[in-house]
Design a protein around this motif. Structure first.
Motif, short mmCIF file in Angstrom:
data_model
loop_
_atom_site.label_atom_id
_atom_site.label_comp_id
_atom_site.label_asym_id
_atom_site.label_seq_id
_atom_site.Cartn_x
_atom_site.Cartn_y
_atom_site.Cartn_z
N GLY A 123 27.17 24.87 7.95
CA GLY A 123 28.60 24.91 8.24
C GLY A 123 29.23 23.53 8.15
O GLY A 123 28.53 22.52 8.10
N GLU A 124 30.55 23.49 8.09
CA GLU A 124 31.23 22.20 8.07
C GLU A 124 32.12 22.08 9.29
O GLU A 124 32.74 23.07 9.70
N LEU A 125 32.19 20.88 9.85
CA LEU A 125 32.90 20.69 11.11
C LEU A 125 34.32 21.23 11.10
O LEU A 125 34.75 21.88 12.04
N ASP A 126 35.07 20.93 10.01
CA ASP A 126 36.47 21.37 10.06
C ASP A 126 36.68 22.85 9.80
O ASP A 126 37.81 23.34 9.85
N THR A 182 33.30 26.65 19.47
CA THR A 182 31.95 26.32 19.00
C THR A 182 31.76 24.81 18.94
O THR A 182 30.72 24.28 19.36
N LEU A 183 32.80 24.12 18.45
CA LEU A 183 32.69 22.67 18.29
C LEU A 183 32.55 21.97 19.65
O LEU A 183 31.73 21.06 19.81
#
Lengths: 198, 198
Positions: free
Chosen positions: B178-181, B187-188
């Protein structure tokens, strides 16, 4: 959860449904077991009944559990019109979408010599008998606008000529609500060459 | 094709499958009738068998046609680990994805007082008996990271405390690949507060 368990057999068996893969089959099996055992048992019964009892109409070849289907039996229909379609689902679609209330003839496929599907497999002898009866005045060709569908339509129209029955073909062109630049070139050229006075 | 015909009953019955609407049910019915009657009959048999014979494992509550499921029966498993999951499908997913080879306990749901699902409905008395046996050293909480799943995990961890059993919770954070943005803020923040030394 060994591979021979009943649960795995159920998941495996559900894969016979179209576009149901391992993942969906698993989801279906768990859903039925958790929430819907009664409906699943009912489905089992009806599957069994339907697969053993549903055959083809002696007159139009569509699916029915009787000798003659409901539409062929009905006497309130336009007696001199017969619409030729490829599949039973096409009958449903036409009944829902159109005001056509004549009879149908279901080919249960289309001419495809490479797959061994010739006039006999499509029951065209039955169609000939029907045309020979002399009651049909208009034969509407509603096979799909694919290569095989067109070939089938052409073949049947030649057949109808020998019985002096008028044949028509449903119109092909730009779908209602469609936009010209989103329509494929085959459809567009069909629509253009098939233009009518306005 | 009247509404009382066997074909319509079949289409209606197929709608009990999850995410199968009128259109898909119709497609399934025609597909089975045209191409796959044998498999459909087999499906009918297995549905019938599965719905009547598959019950819950007396030890872990997962689906099985035996009294005790294959995993609970096995003696080659890590004897002192028990993983708590919400559904039988979670067991399959964990068995396929992880090297965990302890035992499972399947809640068959999650705490949801508004729907009348309390500790009794989740078989937590059975889980308590299991903890009381004294063999389990680690209780792994693998309920879903939803509000109800977290509440359920918390409730069970409190239960485990009274039996002095060590509890762990599976990690929640940014999915691998996955990618942070693209990850939602919940979740982050979970991933950030749950950071580990590197």
């Amino acid at each position: 959860m060994s591979d021979t368990s009943l649960l795995n057999e159920l998941i495996e068996a559900l894969k016979c449904l179209p576009s149901v893969g391992a993942r969906t089959a698993q989801r279906m099996a768990f859903h039925l077991l958790e929430h819907n055992r009664e409906s699943a048992l009912k489905l089992a019964d009806i599957l069994q009944l339907a697969m053993t009892n549903i055959g083809h109409c002696d007159r139009c070849r569509t699916f029915t559990e009787d000798d003659i289907c409901r539409i062929c039996k009905s006497e309130n229909r336009q007696q001199d019109a017969l619409c030729v379609v490829e599949n039973p689902s096409d009958v449903l679609a036409l009944e829902q979408a159109t005001i056509y209330r004549g009879y149908y003839f279901v080919l249960m496929g289309k001419l495809s010599p490479l797959d061994g599907i010739g006039p006999k497999e499509l029951g065209l002898d039955l169609l000939e008998d029907r045309l020979a009866e002399g009651q049909i005045k208009e034969l509407i060709l509603a096979t799909n606008p694919t290569v095989e569908g067109e070939v089938t339509a052409h073949f049947i129209s030649e057949l109808a000529k020998t019985y002096h029955v008028n044949t028509t073909r449903i119109a092909h062109g730009v779908p209602v609500g469609g936009e010209l630049d989103y329509v494929d070139s085959g459809t567009l050229s069909h629509a253009f060459s098939g233009r009518r006075s306005y």
